[in-house]
Design a protein around this motif. Sequence first.
Motif, PDB file in Angstrom:
ATOM      1  N   THR A  75       0.830  -1.211   0.000  1.00  0.00           N
ATOM      2  CA  THR A  75       0.000   0.000   0.000  1.00  0.00           C
ATOM      3  C   THR A  75       0.857   1.251   0.000  1.00  0.00           C
ATOM      4  OG1 THR A  75      -1.771  -1.142   1.186  1.00  0.00           O
ATOM      5  CG2 THR A  75      -1.775   1.269   1.251  1.00  0.00           C
ATOM      6  N   THR A  76       1.868   1.289   0.847  1.00  0.00           N
ATOM      7  CA  THR A  76       2.736   2.464   0.958  1.00  0.00           C
ATOM      8  C   THR A  76       3.496   2.698  -0.343  1.00  0.00           C
ATOM      9  OG1 THR A  76       3.002   2.065   3.324  1.00  0.00           O
ATOM     10  CG2 THR A  76       4.625   3.498   2.274  1.00  0.00           C
ATOM     11  N   ALA A  77       4.063   1.631  -0.903  1.00  0.00           N
ATOM     12  CA  ALA A  77       4.833   1.771  -2.141  1.00  0.00           C
ATOM     13  C   ALA A  77       3.939   2.155  -3.314  1.00  0.00           C
ATOM     14  CB  ALA A  77       5.577   0.466  -2.429  1.00  0.00           C
ATOM     15  N   TRP A  78       2.756   1.554  -3.389  1.00  0.00           N
ATOM     16  CA  TRP A  78       1.853   1.862  -4.509  1.00  0.00           C
ATOM     17  C   TRP A  78       1.373   3.300  -4.455  1.00  0.00           C
ATOM     18  CZ3 TRP A  78       1.058   0.020  -9.080  1.00  0.00           C
ATOM     19  CH2 TRP A  78      -0.074   0.398  -9.797  1.00  0.00           C
ATOM     20  N   ARG A  79       1.065   3.795  -3.261  1.00  0.00           N
ATOM     21  CA  ARG A  79       0.647   5.203  -3.129  1.00  0.00           C
ATOM     22  C   ARG A  79       1.762   6.138  -3.569  1.00  0.00           C
ATOM     23  NH1 ARG A  79      -2.276   4.725   2.815  1.00  0.00           N
ATOM     24  NH2 ARG A  79      -4.292   3.914   2.061  1.00  0.00           N
ATOM     25  N   ARG A  80       2.992   5.791  -3.214  1.00  0.00           N
ATOM     26  CA  ARG A  80       4.123   6.619  -3.620  1.00  0.00           C
ATOM     27  C   ARG A  80       4.291   6.574  -5.133  1.00  0.00           C
ATOM     28  NH1 ARG A  80       6.636  11.100  -3.742  1.00  0.00           N
ATOM     29  NH2 ARG A  80       8.904  10.971  -3.973  1.00  0.00           N
ATOM     30  N   TYR A  81       4.065   5.412  -5.718  1.00  0.00           N
ATOM     31  CA  TYR A  81       4.171   5.302  -7.170  1.00  0.00           C
ATOM     32  C   TYR A  81       3.118   6.176  -7.853  1.00  0.00           C
ATOM     33  CZ  TYR A  81       4.029   3.376 -11.863  1.00  0.00           C
ATOM     34  OH  TYR A  81       4.035   3.254 -13.220  1.00  0.00           O
ATOM     35  N   ILE A  82       1.901   6.152  -7.336  1.00  0.00           N
ATOM     36  CA  ILE A  82       0.835   6.977  -7.907  1.00  0.00           C
ATOM     37  C   ILE A  82       1.196   8.453  -7.785  1.00  0.00           C
ATOM     38  CG2 ILE A  82      -1.572   7.666  -7.689  1.00  0.00           C
ATOM     39  CD1 ILE A  82      -1.126   4.918  -8.949  1.00  0.00           C
ATOM     40  N   ASP A  83       1.740   8.862  -6.634  1.00  0.00           N
ATOM     41  CA  ASP A  83       2.145  10.258  -6.451  1.00  0.00           C
ATOM     42  C   ASP A  83       3.186  10.660  -7.493  1.00  0.00           C
ATOM     43  OD1 ASP A  83       0.463  10.519  -4.321  1.00  0.00           O
ATOM     44  OD2 ASP A  83       2.021  10.204  -2.794  1.00  0.00           O
ATOM     45  N   LEU A  84       4.136   9.787  -7.746  1.00  0.00           N
ATOM     46  CA  LEU A  84       5.164  10.096  -8.737  1.00  0.00           C
ATOM     47  C   LEU A  84       4.565  10.191 -10.135  1.00  0.00           C
ATOM     48  CD1 LEU A  84       8.128   7.830  -7.552  1.00  0.00           C
ATOM     49  CD2 LEU A  84       8.029  10.324  -7.511  1.00  0.00           C
ATOM     50  N   ALA A  85       3.644   9.265 -10.438  1.00  0.00           N
ATOM     51  CA  ALA A  85       3.021   9.274 -11.757  1.00  0.00           C
ATOM     52  C   ALA A  85       2.235  10.567 -11.973  1.00  0.00           C
ATOM     53  CB  ALA A  85       2.110   8.062 -11.919  1.00  0.00           C
ATOM     54  N   ARG A  86       1.545  11.032 -10.929  1.00  0.00           N
ATOM     55  CA  ARG A  86       0.744  12.252 -11.053  1.00  0.00           C
ATOM     56  C   ARG A  86       1.618  13.487 -11.191  1.00  0.00           C
ATOM     57  NH1 ARG A  86      -3.671  10.801  -6.322  1.00  0.00           N
ATOM     58  NH2 ARG A  86      -5.242   9.856  -7.689  1.00  0.00           N
ATOM     59  N   SER A  87       2.774  13.476 -10.558  1.00  0.00           N
ATOM     60  CA  SER A  87       3.613  14.671 -10.562  1.00  0.00           C
ATOM     61  C   SER A  87       4.534  14.754 -11.769  1.00  0.00           C
ATOM     62  CB  SER A  87       4.462  14.709  -9.284  1.00  0.00           C
ATOM     63  OG  SER A  87       5.350  13.612  -9.257  1.00  0.00           O
ATOM     64  N   ASP A  88       4.592  13.696 -12.535  1.00  0.00           N
ATOM     65  CA  ASP A  88       5.489  13.667 -13.682  1.00  0.00           C
ATOM     66  C   ASP A  88       4.679  13.900 -14.950  1.00  0.00           C
ATOM     67  OD1 ASP A  88       7.337  13.159 -15.643  1.00  0.00           O
ATOM     68  OD2 ASP A  88       8.236  11.461 -14.587  1.00  0.00           O
ATOM     69  N   ALA A  89       4.892  15.056 -15.576  1.00  0.00           N
ATOM     70  CA  ALA A  89       4.095  15.412 -16.748  1.00  0.00           C
ATOM     71  C   ALA A  89       4.272  14.402 -17.880  1.00  0.00           C
ATOM     72  CB  ALA A  89       4.490  16.801 -17.237  1.00  0.00           C
ATOM     73  N   ALA A  90       5.433  13.817 -17.957  1.00  0.00           N
ATOM     74  CA  ALA A  90       5.698  12.875 -19.044  1.00  0.00           C
ATOM     75  C   ALA A  90       4.945  11.577 -18.875  1.00  0.00           C
ATOM     76  CB  ALA A  90       7.198  12.589 -19.131  1.00  0.00           C
ATOM     77  N   ARG A  91       4.357  11.365 -17.686  1.00  0.00           N
ATOM     78  CA  ARG A  91       3.675  10.104 -17.418  1.00  0.00           C
ATOM     79  C   ARG A  91       2.147  10.280 -17.328  1.00  0.00           C
ATOM     80  NH1 ARG A  91       7.355   6.189 -15.276  1.00  0.00           N
ATOM     81  NH2 ARG A  91       9.405   7.081 -14.976  1.00  0.00           N
ATOM     82  N   ARG A  92       1.624  11.422 -17.790  1.00  0.00           N
ATOM     83  CA  ARG A  92       0.200  11.666 -17.581  1.00  0.00           C
ATOM     84  C   ARG A  92      -0.675  10.645 -18.325  1.00  0.00           C
ATOM     85  NH1 ARG A  92      -0.676  16.043 -14.701  1.00  0.00           N
ATOM     86  NH2 ARG A  92       0.903  17.681 -14.602  1.00  0.00           N
ATOM     87  N   ASP A  93      -0.273  10.301 -19.524  1.00  0.00           N
ATOM     88  CA  ASP A  93      -1.065   9.299 -20.251  1.00  0.00           C
ATOM     89  C   ASP A  93      -1.033   7.966 -19.533  1.00  0.00           C
ATOM     90  OD1 ASP A  93      -0.089  10.525 -23.537  1.00  0.00           O
ATOM     91  OD2 ASP A  93      -1.678  11.141 -22.148  1.00  0.00           O
ATOM     92  N   ARG A  94       0.115   7.648 -19.000  1.00  0.00           N
ATOM     93  CA  ARG A  94       0.238   6.376 -18.283  1.00  0.00           C
ATOM     94  C   ARG A  94      -0.605   6.384 -17.019  1.00  0.00           C
ATOM     95  NH1 ARG A  94       5.535   2.983 -17.380  1.00  0.00           N
ATOM     96  NH2 ARG A  94       4.650   1.325 -16.123  1.00  0.00           N
ATOM     97  N   GLU A  95      -0.650   7.570 -16.342  1.00  0.00           N
ATOM     98  CA  GLU A  95      -1.432   7.676 -15.117  1.00  0.00           C
ATOM     99  C   GLU A  95      -2.899   7.366 -15.385  1.00  0.00           C
ATOM    100  OE1 GLU A  95      -1.685  11.575 -13.635  1.00  0.00           O
ATOM    101  OE2 GLU A  95      -2.916  11.036 -11.922  1.00  0.00           O
ATOM    102  N   HIS A  96      -3.380   7.848 -16.522  1.00  0.00           N
ATOM    103  CA  HIS A  96      -4.777   7.585 -16.859  1.00  0.00           C
ATOM    104  C   HIS A  96      -5.009   6.080 -17.023  1.00  0.00           C
ATOM    105  CE1 HIS A  96      -8.734   8.113 -18.606  1.00  0.00           C
ATOM    106  NE2 HIS A  96      -8.360   7.333 -19.627  1.00  0.00           N
TER     107      HIS A  96
END
Length: 397
Positions: A75-96
């Motif tokens: 849970t802790t690692a996955w939440r951190r991964y989501i935070d990184l995905a949201r904050s990285d503009a290059a990963r916005r498509d992936r975040e979706h």
Amino acid sequence: MARGAAVHGFADDRHRVGPVDETQLRELIPRVLAVLVHRGADFATAEDVVQEALIRAVETWSERPPDDPKGWLITTAWRRYIDLARSDAARRDREHAIGTEPPPGPTESADDTLQLYFLCAHPSLSPASAVALTLRAVGGLTTRQIAQAYMVPEATMAQRISRAKRTVSDVRLDQLGDLRAVLKVLYLVFNEGYSGDVDLASEAIRLARQLFASTDDPEVAGLLALFLLHHARRDARTRADGSLVPLAEQDRGLWRTDLIAEGVNVLQAALARDRLGEYQAQAAIAALHADAQTAEETDWVQIVEWYDELVALTDSPVARLNRAVAIGEADGPQAGLAALAELDPSLPRHTAAVAYFHERAGDVETAADLYAKAAEQAHSMAERNHLTLRAATLRRG
């Protein structure tokens, strides 16, 4: 987040904090990492966020460990991964695509760890990179520890691991990998033995136990049995000054009977399935050595038969060399020399084997010269010293 920073932080913290079980954390690393990769995280980022979660675990578990440590880390690692995905503009498509919740279906099974083994032994990686990545991702060792074990600068090892992570970052875990490649990687780890503050032989056994628990393949059992049987003789292999002790001269009272018994039991269960592989054959040879109370009682005839099986399975030049030595032990030095004469003399330890049988045959002058030549070809200082001393002893005698 600075890539790799978490690795060193965890390495420092885990030795400082007492109540946190380091062994438990290390065993959870591959299981947590595999879940994240299975959910869609790229390997490099997943490895970073797992390390961050481990640091938080060290900081908080000493006061109140969770009831479900693995679930807490995921849970802790996955939440951190989501935070990184949201904050990285290059990963916005992936975040979706990945969303904020894990995809439906079982993702926390034991198979995830097995898939991680496959990923670390991916065919696109060199053997050296596969070994390093396995120790890092599955073994939970720090970059510094791996660098020390392989006696290379930490920066060099960090680059090797980083390149390996980039290489496999886009590999999907939706199909089985090559189990034989995984076993080969663990075999390479075990053969490195001990260096620095990491006992790679023990680490290979620990990882083989994990793999053994994840699959019922008899070759996995064969590899684990081989490790246990060889490791059982470890304390008898060297003297206090670091010099080598040949198998025939070892104090068998120093052999660990618990590891021998475990190895034999694992091997027998594997052989009973009648799907012989190279690691089972090697383990059977090791078991025959372990079964002899003295060197003279060794069943060399049966060992030759097992080497026949191993050569048929692998056609390995090293197996052929060892078979020739076994023939010499079973049928006499002249038979051994004849068997060795059929092989490539440039094979590692070929010259030393020829020297040994000349000594057995009473031709000490030739043996001494060949031992000296073999010393020049040795791959380790301990082996070189042993062969040089043997040559000097024969010349004096």
